[in-house]
Design a protein around this motif. Sequence first.
Motif, PDB file in Angstrom:
ATOM      1  N   LEU A  44      -6.472   4.298  -8.058  1.00  0.00           N
ATOM      2  CA  LEU A  44      -7.455   4.955  -7.490  1.00  0.00           C
ATOM      3  C   LEU A  44      -8.655   5.139  -8.315  1.00  0.00           C
ATOM      4  CD1 LEU A  44      -4.784   8.142  -6.292  1.00  0.00           C
ATOM      5  CD2 LEU A  44      -6.492   6.838  -4.899  1.00  0.00           C
ATOM      6  N   SER A  55     -15.902  -1.350  -2.555  1.00  0.00           N
ATOM      7  CA  SER A  55     -14.853  -1.235  -1.437  1.00  0.00           C
ATOM      8  C   SER A  55     -15.449  -0.247  -0.391  1.00  0.00           C
ATOM      9  CB  SER A  55     -13.510  -0.482  -2.035  1.00  0.00           C
ATOM     10  OG  SER A  55     -12.653   0.111  -1.165  1.00  0.00           O
ATOM     11  N   LEU A 100      -5.419   0.775   0.375  1.00  0.00           N
ATOM     12  CA  LEU A 100      -5.341   0.592  -1.392  1.00  0.00           C
ATOM     13  C   LEU A 100      -4.367  -0.297  -1.795  1.00  0.00           C
ATOM     14  CD1 LEU A 100      -6.716   1.820  -3.828  1.00  0.00           C
ATOM     15  CD2 LEU A 100      -4.746   3.635  -3.628  1.00  0.00           C
ATOM     16  N   THR A 150       0.957  -1.245   0.051  1.00  0.00           N
ATOM     17  CA  THR A 150      -0.081   0.049  -0.013  1.00  0.00           C
ATOM     18  C   THR A 150       0.936   1.241  -0.146  1.00  0.00           C
ATOM     19  OG1 THR A 150      -0.080  -0.113   2.533  1.00  0.00           O
ATOM     20  CG2 THR A 150      -1.777  -1.136   1.211  1.00  0.00           C
ATOM     21  N   VAL A 206     -13.689   7.782  -0.564  1.00  0.00           N
ATOM     22  CA  VAL A 206     -12.524   8.605  -0.410  1.00  0.00           C
ATOM     23  C   VAL A 206     -12.124   8.785  -1.926  1.00  0.00           C
ATOM     24  CG1 VAL A 206     -10.441   8.988   0.741  1.00  0.00           C
ATOM     25  CG2 VAL A 206     -12.169   7.933   1.934  1.00  0.00           C
ATOM     26  N   ALA A 207     -12.044   7.634  -2.487  1.00  0.00           N
ATOM     27  CA  ALA A 207     -11.492   7.476  -3.817  1.00  0.00           C
ATOM     28  C   ALA A 207     -12.420   8.705  -4.646  1.00  0.00           C
ATOM     29  CB  ALA A 207     -11.264   6.315  -4.536  1.00  0.00           C
ATOM     30  N   THR A 257     -14.646   6.934   8.299  1.00  0.00           N
ATOM     31  CA  THR A 257     -14.613   5.466   7.456  1.00  0.00           C
ATOM     32  C   THR A 257     -15.557   4.777   7.671  1.00  0.00           C
ATOM     33  OG1 THR A 257     -12.056   5.646   7.200  1.00  0.00           O
ATOM     34  CG2 THR A 257     -13.020   3.421   6.851  1.00  0.00           C
ATOM     35  N   ASP A 276      -6.637   6.366   5.557  1.00  0.00           N
ATOM     36  CA  ASP A 276      -7.157   5.175   5.794  1.00  0.00           C
ATOM     37  C   ASP A 276      -7.305   4.514   4.472  1.00  0.00           C
ATOM     38  OD1 ASP A 276      -7.526   5.809   8.381  1.00  0.00           O
ATOM     39  OD2 ASP A 276      -9.605   5.307   8.551  1.00  0.00           O
ATOM     40  N   LEU A 277      -7.614   5.259   3.219  1.00  0.00           N
ATOM     41  CA  LEU A 277      -7.505   4.811   2.006  1.00  0.00           C
ATOM     42  C   LEU A 277      -6.146   4.575   1.794  1.00  0.00           C
ATOM     43  CD1 LEU A 277      -8.693   4.552  -0.812  1.00  0.00           C
ATOM     44  CD2 LEU A 277      -8.087   6.717  -1.302  1.00  0.00           C
ATOM     45  N   LEU A 320     -10.756   1.802  -8.235  1.00  0.00           N
ATOM     46  CA  LEU A 320     -11.624   1.955  -7.074  1.00  0.00           C
ATOM     47  C   LEU A 320     -12.925   2.564  -7.096  1.00  0.00           C
ATOM     48  CD1 LEU A 320     -10.947   0.128  -4.370  1.00  0.00           C
ATOM     49  CD2 LEU A 320     -10.487   2.444  -3.170  1.00  0.00           C
ATOM     50  N   LEU A 370     -14.000   1.933   1.082  1.00  0.00           N
ATOM     51  CA  LEU A 370     -13.221   3.086   0.945  1.00  0.00           C
ATOM     52  C   LEU A 370     -13.536   4.051  -0.265  1.00  0.00           C
ATOM     53  CD1 LEU A 370     -11.393   4.354   3.372  1.00  0.00           C
ATOM     54  CD2 LEU A 370     -11.863   2.116   3.575  1.00  0.00           C
ATOM     55  N   LYS A 371     -14.377   3.519  -0.894  1.00  0.00           N
ATOM     56  CA  LYS A 371     -14.889   4.174  -2.426  1.00  0.00           C
ATOM     57  C   LYS A 371     -14.927   5.552  -2.220  1.00  0.00           C
ATOM     58  CE  LYS A 371     -17.220   1.650  -5.353  1.00  0.00           C
ATOM     59  NZ  LYS A 371     -17.132   1.320  -6.712  1.00  0.00           N
TER      60      LYS A 371
END
Length: 525
Positions: free
Chosen positions: A136, A146, A184, A83, A151-152, A435, A179-180, A139, A148-149
């Motif tokens: 990125l 995901s 990732l 990552t 954030v992307a 998150t 966190d992403l 995602l 964390l999508k």
Amino acid sequence: MPSHTPAPEGLTLSRRRLLAAIGVGGALLAVPACRSAAEESSTGGAAEKGGTLKIAQTADIAPATLFGQNNPNFTLARTVFNTLTEYDHKTLEPKPSLAESWTVAADQKSITLKLRKGVTFHSGRPFTAADVTFALENLTKETIASQLKHVALAVRRITEDDEHTITLDLAHPVSNLFDLFEILLIVDKESIGELLKGTKIIGTGPFEVADHTPGTGLDLQRYDGYWKKGAPLLDAVEVTVVSQSASMVSSLRSGGTHLLVDVAPLDAASVKSDDRFEVTVSDAHDSGFYVASNVRVKPLDDKRVRQAVAWAVDRDRILSQVLGGIGTVTSLPWATSSPAYDKTKAAHYSRDLTKAKALIRAAGADGRTVKVVYNAGLATNAKIAEIVQYDLTQIGLDAKAEPLQAADFLAKLQAGELPGLFINGHGFGQLHPATLVKGAFPFNADKNASNFDSDEYRRLADRLWKTTEESEAKEVADQLNDLLLEEQFVSDLVASSHTFTLSSKVSGLNWTMYDYLDLDATAIG
């Protein structure tokens, strides 16, 4: 534009400062008779190179779900991939990995990452900024799941300044950007289709995939071109699927296996007194068990009934009889490492049948039928469901347990179609609280498994996501906790942890703050 190497103080709040500002207590999860999670495994001196580490887990890896934080993939994610950053377990500050340093703009809406040079994929292709762009953008695809999508999707523009420098322009300040970066996985853009099918799995990590037999296991071998000097120590790793937890323990006792991942807590307890083995509890504390409500199903549409459930369930019994004492009872979804953790509010609900019965009567729900649904393939959840069912009968509800096969349970969970209460587990309570409330499916303010729809909840979740100002973050976290305790569309029961049950011959076992296995320094004595 201020420069920070390696950890910026803007885009993600300084963890130590935010923890102090929000008032996180010093409480740790209770882990009696287990190796302390705070004692991060280390080799304790010069470790021998070579050997094959044999791992057993109850389910096979699922490459198609690699970006969705699926537990069986935890043995694949950090062994084959890397990552951009990795959190320090003690300070919770991001540290370099494939990103060596970063610079944050004064308005906190832009970040420039300097990427590590000399990194290659297992195919031999050099790692460049284009690979971060691909990761990125991948995602954000509708076909990729995901948590964390969100954030992307906040990245509005990506600029590859050169082969090893990349700038991300954001729609707004993003409190959980790191966190992403922690989660990732940087995958090979040239073989992404084959990766999702599981036919070719290529990363930049310490091990490369030698063989994968679906349903059986995974063979990894040391990648000699790994960028981290001296790592890995092991020659190879074998991951075997053993569906029965007791069989995993038998294999460990016989020496056929060195490491068990997430063995059933009571089975792990059976070896913890044997000095040939160790039960290590992850310090991520990211395994929460809960009972949730589909708020479209009567009588669970009445929050008084949901509150009655929270007062009725015997959390202490679940902790001791089902989870072997690994964890702590709680009324909130946060681990103690989260800035949103509040020791007093986490103790809000405890077993009080008098209060629960009064709420059931006030709601006119005496004698009403409530289904308690669980995944029949998860023994831990089945045992929790038994306790929940019994406790609800004690307060006047006609509780009926309903097991579903794994595929059916997950399909209905994702569609918000579970027919009543449901037992499950969640993660994402250990790092930035945004998150969880913006991404974790049980709690996602935009769409969740409970069909809980609230403008106020969305407003608070967005504020928490977009603020990097400490006093505002504290205010919003307090309000969010109050809302979660009041609405009880999810009733957290126990904050627990992933466990690693291993032979005492194994040293140097580590993991990320998302519990991806980190075997860079692992050795077999």
